[in-house]
Design a protein around this motif. Structure first.
Motif, PDB file in Angstrom:
ATOM      1  N   GLU A 176      29.288  91.801  49.335  1.00 44.12           N
ATOM      2  CA  GLU A 176      30.600  91.699  48.753  1.00 44.12           C
ATOM      3  C   GLU A 176      30.739  92.149  47.229  1.00 44.12           C
ATOM      4  O   GLU A 176      31.563  92.788  46.946  1.00 44.12           O
ATOM      5  CB  GLU A 176      31.361  90.523  49.009  1.00 44.12           C
ATOM      6  N   THR A 177      30.079  91.308  46.325  1.00 43.93           N
ATOM      7  CA  THR A 177      29.739  91.801  44.969  1.00 43.93           C
ATOM      8  C   THR A 177      29.517  93.520  44.634  1.00 43.93           C
ATOM      9  O   THR A 177      30.262  93.818  43.866  1.00 43.93           O
ATOM     10  CB  THR A 177      28.722  90.920  44.358  1.00 43.93           C
ATOM     11  N   LEU A 225      23.752  96.410  39.239  1.00 41.90           N
ATOM     12  CA  LEU A 225      24.047  95.016  38.888  1.00 41.90           C
ATOM     13  C   LEU A 225      23.133  94.249  38.431  1.00 41.90           C
ATOM     14  O   LEU A 225      23.159  93.501  37.416  1.00 41.90           O
ATOM     15  CB  LEU A 225      24.726  94.219  40.148  1.00 41.90           C
ATOM     16  N   PHE A 230      22.349  89.595  44.273  1.00 43.22           N
ATOM     17  CA  PHE A 230      23.983  89.848  44.726  1.00 43.22           C
ATOM     18  C   PHE A 230      24.061  90.062  46.128  1.00 43.22           C
ATOM     19  O   PHE A 230      23.474  90.661  46.880  1.00 43.22           O
ATOM     20  CB  PHE A 230      24.188  91.303  44.014  1.00 43.22           C
ATOM     21  N   LYS A 231      25.415  89.349  46.518  1.00 42.70           N
ATOM     22  CA  LYS A 231      25.727  89.869  47.852  1.00 42.70           C
ATOM     23  C   LYS A 231      26.406  91.081  47.975  1.00 42.70           C
ATOM     24  O   LYS A 231      26.675  91.833  47.017  1.00 42.70           O
ATOM     25  CB  LYS A 231      26.858  88.583  48.052  1.00 42.70           C
ATOM     26  N   MET A 271      18.390  87.506  39.856  1.00 42.19           N
ATOM     27  CA  MET A 271      19.952  87.163  40.593  1.00 42.19           C
ATOM     28  C   MET A 271      20.206  87.906  41.563  1.00 42.19           C
ATOM     29  O   MET A 271      19.724  89.138  41.852  1.00 42.19           O
ATOM     30  CB  MET A 271      20.862  87.555  39.464  1.00 42.19           C
ATOM     31  N   THR A 303      30.295  84.281  59.824  1.00 40.10           N
ATOM     32  CA  THR A 303      31.335  84.312  58.753  1.00 40.10           C
ATOM     33  C   THR A 303      31.936  85.509  58.689  1.00 40.10           C
ATOM     34  O   THR A 303      31.464  86.463  59.282  1.00 40.10           O
ATOM     35  CB  THR A 303      30.495  84.082  57.273  1.00 40.10           C
ATOM     36  N   HIS A 326      32.508  95.560  45.612  1.00 45.50           N
ATOM     37  CA  HIS A 326      33.549  95.562  44.621  1.00 45.50           C
ATOM     38  C   HIS A 326      33.014  96.387  43.478  1.00 45.50           C
ATOM     39  O   HIS A 326      33.756  97.054  42.716  1.00 45.50           O
ATOM     40  CB  HIS A 326      33.810  94.150  44.166  1.00 45.50           C
ATOM     41  N   VAL A 372      33.425  91.840  55.705  1.00 50.18           N
ATOM     42  CA  VAL A 372      31.871  91.826  55.493  1.00 50.18           C
ATOM     43  C   VAL A 372      31.690  90.601  56.588  1.00 50.18           C
ATOM     44  O   VAL A 372      32.222  89.293  56.313  1.00 50.18           O
ATOM     45  CB  VAL A 372      31.197  91.637  54.216  1.00 50.18           C
ATOM     46  N   ARG A 373      31.080  90.711  57.960  1.00 52.43           N
ATOM     47  CA  ARG A 373      30.639  89.778  58.679  1.00 52.43           C
ATOM     48  C   ARG A 373      29.267  89.307  58.607  1.00 52.43           C
ATOM     49  O   ARG A 373      28.510  90.109  58.423  1.00 52.43           O
ATOM     50  CB  ARG A 373      31.039  90.227  59.953  1.00 52.43           C
ATOM     51  N   ASN A 374      29.155  88.086  58.547  1.00 54.46           N
ATOM     52  CA  ASN A 374      27.673  87.292  58.576  1.00 54.46           C
ATOM     53  C   ASN A 374      26.851  87.875  57.503  1.00 54.46           C
ATOM     54  O   ASN A 374      25.788  87.758  57.556  1.00 54.46           O
ATOM     55  CB  ASN A 374      27.205  87.674  59.747  1.00 54.46           C
ATOM     56  N   THR A 388      34.371  87.893  55.365  1.00 50.82           N
ATOM     57  CA  THR A 388      34.985  87.956  53.971  1.00 50.82           C
ATOM     58  C   THR A 388      35.928  89.248  54.064  1.00 50.82           C
ATOM     59  O   THR A 388      35.221  90.328  54.480  1.00 50.82           O
ATOM     60  CB  THR A 388      33.941  87.790  52.905  1.00 50.82           C
TER      61      THR A 388
END
Lengths: 239, 102
Positions: free
Chosen positions: B6-7, B48, B3-4, B1, A94, B10, B20-22, A96
């Motif tokens: 990506e989150t 977070l 968190f990815k 929770m 994947t 940000h 971000v790959r994989n 993003t």
């Protein structure tokens, strides 16, 4: 010319009895010299041990497909439109990105097929999940385009093979959720989608298809990409 | 929770450009903001998570509040005091936790 007329001709009990016909002579079984009706020669197929039966000796109406009971028909003998081979592959790669794309983004999700003939076509079917999430707490329109890159082993690499006109285009309204409570993103949106197109790679070496996307967010700071798994089904179609 | 990545990015580097790959491999593309270290990312993750826990009362309240249309109807029939009374029931049920002392 001598003539031997017998009712039955039988050799002594032995498995090695032979009738020799001199070179240049002919054993005529089409009919008797006095014009009587033709006779049949019953020969077990297993006893035809040498030589080749020429096409001229096959019936003009052809050979019934029902007679082809063993072996494999060569791909070249298939009619146009038939499926020659199928490749099914699952990729978990994947990608993003966080901002607007300036070029097609590679996802790393790909599958390869080697056509048996360069004139054949490839039916490309890609099932995937696109994902997007925003960084603001307001609802807004985003756009995400998906397409496919083709790489021919020893040949050219072409992006956006489905063309901007036929490529998949998604638009959605970014959902307002609890993510606003902490001023960041926790989920966004994820949705299944598919790309299906008939490609003409004109190649007989390995052809790799890779999922690509182009992020077009409104303010240039929204996440977009593919998620989870991407399923490829590649079918070589006789042409 | 959970968190990815990506989150978290940000959160600690707003509006930065990256890929971000994989789900784990960071490809930093921003020319103005510097790439965060692993320690910064981990710290961002913990912040977070703490914020998520602290905001639990907000999520509970949001589920409990009447629909907007019902609240407007309440305002019309009961006035501002009547509306505040209903809203207060939810606020009292799920109180805002006190900020931790410094």
């Amino acid at each position: 010319m001598s003539k031997l007329i017998v009712k039955d001709l039988e050799g002594p009990a032995s498995s090695s009895n032979k009738i020799y016909i001199a070179s240049g002579s002919q054993l005529d079984i089409a009919g008797s010299p006095d014009g009587a009706s033709a006779i049949n020669l019953a020969v077990d197929g297993s006893n035809i041990t040498t030589g080749t039966i020429t096409a001229a000796r096959l019936p003009a109406t052809g050979v019934s497909a029902a007679s082809l009971t063993t072996g494999t028909l060569a791909n070249a003998r298939l009619a146009d439109g038939h499926i020659v081979q199928v490749v099914s592959a699952l990729s978990t790669n994947t990608a993003t990105v966080s901002t607007d794309s300036t070029a097609w983004e590679d996802t790393g999700a790909s599958a390869a097929i080697t056509p048996s003939d360069a004139s054949n076509k490839i039916l490309v079917m890609i099932q995937f999940v696109w994902t997007a999430s925003g960084t603001s707490d307001s609802a807004r329109l985003m756009q995400l385009n998906f397409n496919c890159k083709r790489s021919i082993s020893g040949g050219a690499t072409t992006e956006n093979i489905f063309g901007s006109g036929s490529g998949l285009s998604n638009q959605w309204l970014h959902p307002q959720t609890d993510t606003r409570s902490v001023g960041t993103l926790f989920g966004g949106i994820q949705c299944p989608a598919a790309l299906i197109a008939l490609d003409s790679p004109n190649a007989s070496t390995a052809v790799t298809y890779e999922l690509q996307f182009w992020n077009r967010s409104v303010d240039g700071s929204d996440n977009a990409g593919n998620a989870y798994q991407t399923q490829f089904t590649l079918m070589e179609v006789k042409a | 929770m959970e968190f990815k990545l990506e989150t978290i990015l940000h959160s600690i580097r707003p509006k930065a450009a990256w890929c971000v790959r994989n789900g784990k491999d960071l490809e930093w593309r921003d020319k103005e903001q510097i790439e965060p270290t692993e320690e910064e990312i981990e710290e961002g993750r913990k912040k977070l998570e703490a914020q998520w826990i602290a905001d639990e009362y907000k999520r509970l309240r949001r589920k409990k509040y009447p629909e907007i249309a019902d609240q407007l109807d309440l305002l019309y029939h009961e006035g501002i005091e009547g509306w505040k009374k209903v809203i207060k029931e939810t606020k009292d049920k799920y109180p805002k936790p006190e900020a931790p002392s410094e």
